[in-house]
Design an enzyme around this catalytic site. Sequence first.
Site, PDB file in Angstrom:
ATOM      1  N   ASN A 103     -10.200  -0.878  -1.360  1.00  9.75           N
ATOM      2  CA  ASN A 103      -8.762  -0.665  -1.178  1.00  9.75           C
ATOM      3  C   ASN A 103      -8.032  -1.161  -2.431  1.00  9.75           C
ATOM      4  O   ASN A 103      -7.986  -2.359  -2.693  1.00  9.75           O
ATOM      5  CB  ASN A 103      -8.306  -1.442   0.067  1.00  9.75           C
ATOM      6  CG  ASN A 103      -6.824  -1.304   0.345  1.00  9.75           C
ATOM      7  OD1 ASN A 103      -6.059  -0.839  -0.486  1.00  9.75           O
ATOM      8  ND2 ASN A 103      -6.412  -1.734   1.530  1.00  9.75           N
ATOM      9  N   HIS A 127      -3.808   6.921   1.599  1.00  7.44           N
ATOM     10  CA  HIS A 127      -4.134   5.591   1.088  1.00  7.44           C
ATOM     11  C   HIS A 127      -5.510   5.200   1.618  1.00  7.44           C
ATOM     12  O   HIS A 127      -5.825   5.436   2.778  1.00  7.44           O
ATOM     13  CB  HIS A 127      -3.072   4.588   1.548  1.00  7.44           C
ATOM     14  CG  HIS A 127      -3.490   3.165   1.349  1.00  7.44           C
ATOM     15  ND1 HIS A 127      -3.880   2.676   0.121  1.00  7.44           N
ATOM     16  CD2 HIS A 127      -3.611   2.129   2.238  1.00  7.44           C
ATOM     17  CE1 HIS A 127      -4.204   1.403   0.256  1.00  7.44           C
ATOM     18  NE2 HIS A 127      -4.059   1.058   1.522  1.00  7.44           N
ATOM     19  N   CYS A 152       0.822  -1.219   0.000  1.00  8.82           N
ATOM     20  CA  CYS A 152       0.000   0.000   0.000  1.00  8.82           C
ATOM     21  C   CYS A 152       0.849   1.258   0.000  1.00  8.82           C
ATOM     22  O   CYS A 152       0.360   2.345  -0.294  1.00  8.82           O
ATOM     23  CB  CYS A 152      -0.942  -0.007   1.198  1.00  8.82           C
ATOM     24  SG  CYS A 152      -2.006  -1.446   1.191  1.00  8.82           S
TER      25      CYS A 152
END
Length: 316
Positions: A273, A243, A103
């Site tokens: 995500n 993020h 990420c």
Amino acid sequence: MYLPETVLTNKDIEAFCDTTDEWIRQRTGIEERHKVTPGEGTSDLALRASRMAIKNAGIALDDLDAVICCTVSPDQILPASANLLHGKLGLRDIASFDINAACSGFMAGLMTGNALIKSGVYKTILLVGAEIQTNRMTWKNRDTAVLFGDGAGAVILQASENGYGVLTTHLGSDGSNYEVLHLPLGGSREPFTKENLDEDAYTIYMKGPELFKRAVIKFVEVSQEALDAVGLTMDDIDLFVPHQANARIIEAAGQRMGIAPEKVVMNIQKTGNTTAASIPIALHEAVQEGRVKEGDHILMASFGAGLTWGAAIVRW
Ligand code: UT7
């Protein structure tokens, strides 16, 4: 940016996973995510986003000096998706390589690209975050399966005048805790075998609540580190592009950082995500929505598998 056409809503998932639309919305903020069609690979999503970035930046393909693709879901184990993307774009023989920092991939890519340009190695870099996560989810593992989505975001990096552009970049990691979020099967230590290739074995393992707590702490810490490095305070930040792992993480981090909610970019409702793609996708949407003006200070921050975290401040 590019999001695949097929949309998978929470309601769709209810049909084959032991979960509810209500649980997913309340615990994560996610309403839907995009899903690739069979045969589509990460470099295909990266290609769409890259073409848009090249067009919007007004550069020619021959201007590019390097291609960096940030991903943990490459088309193939070998070679890098950046190589496939390089071929699909039909580029001359320039450098292309992947970065795997989960990420925090886009933050690692931005640090790398920025350093390469500042040091004079390259003039123009295509930096992409691209992921396909939905086709390697085990729907029996509801903890992780409902969270992720597919997509790609791309930027073109070039030198800018003093005081503008990438002001600072920061990365950190804690490899001793990698098991908090990992996919053990299919690598060199646990290769695929006939026996382990059943649906239950190939899955991402995650200690969600532990990750949640660490994410909030690190978002705040690494953001402060970035502010301190350039002598800014949170009041100087016009937009925060985090993020997109969980709406509650973003809200909690935003509150602790003392940043007004209207300055926080949140699109997880529609994307889920998307790992290394989430920051460039959110950034692109913010630009398209007119939320970014020349001279604005944009703070980006990430936290994820590795464990890894990162932050950057850009003056637009
Ligand atoms: O981008 C990479 C970084 N990723 C992250 O930072 C993720 C961080 N973690 C999270 O976002 C959250 O921890 C999750 C969304 C993963 C989980 O939310 P939570 O509020 O921490 O839930 P939990 O894991 O504490 O589970 C609460 C309950 C459990 O049931 P019991 O034991 O209370 O009966 C779980 O079994 O929710 C249950 N549960 C679910 N229920 C319905 C867990 N997943 C699901 C699900 N649907 N999908």
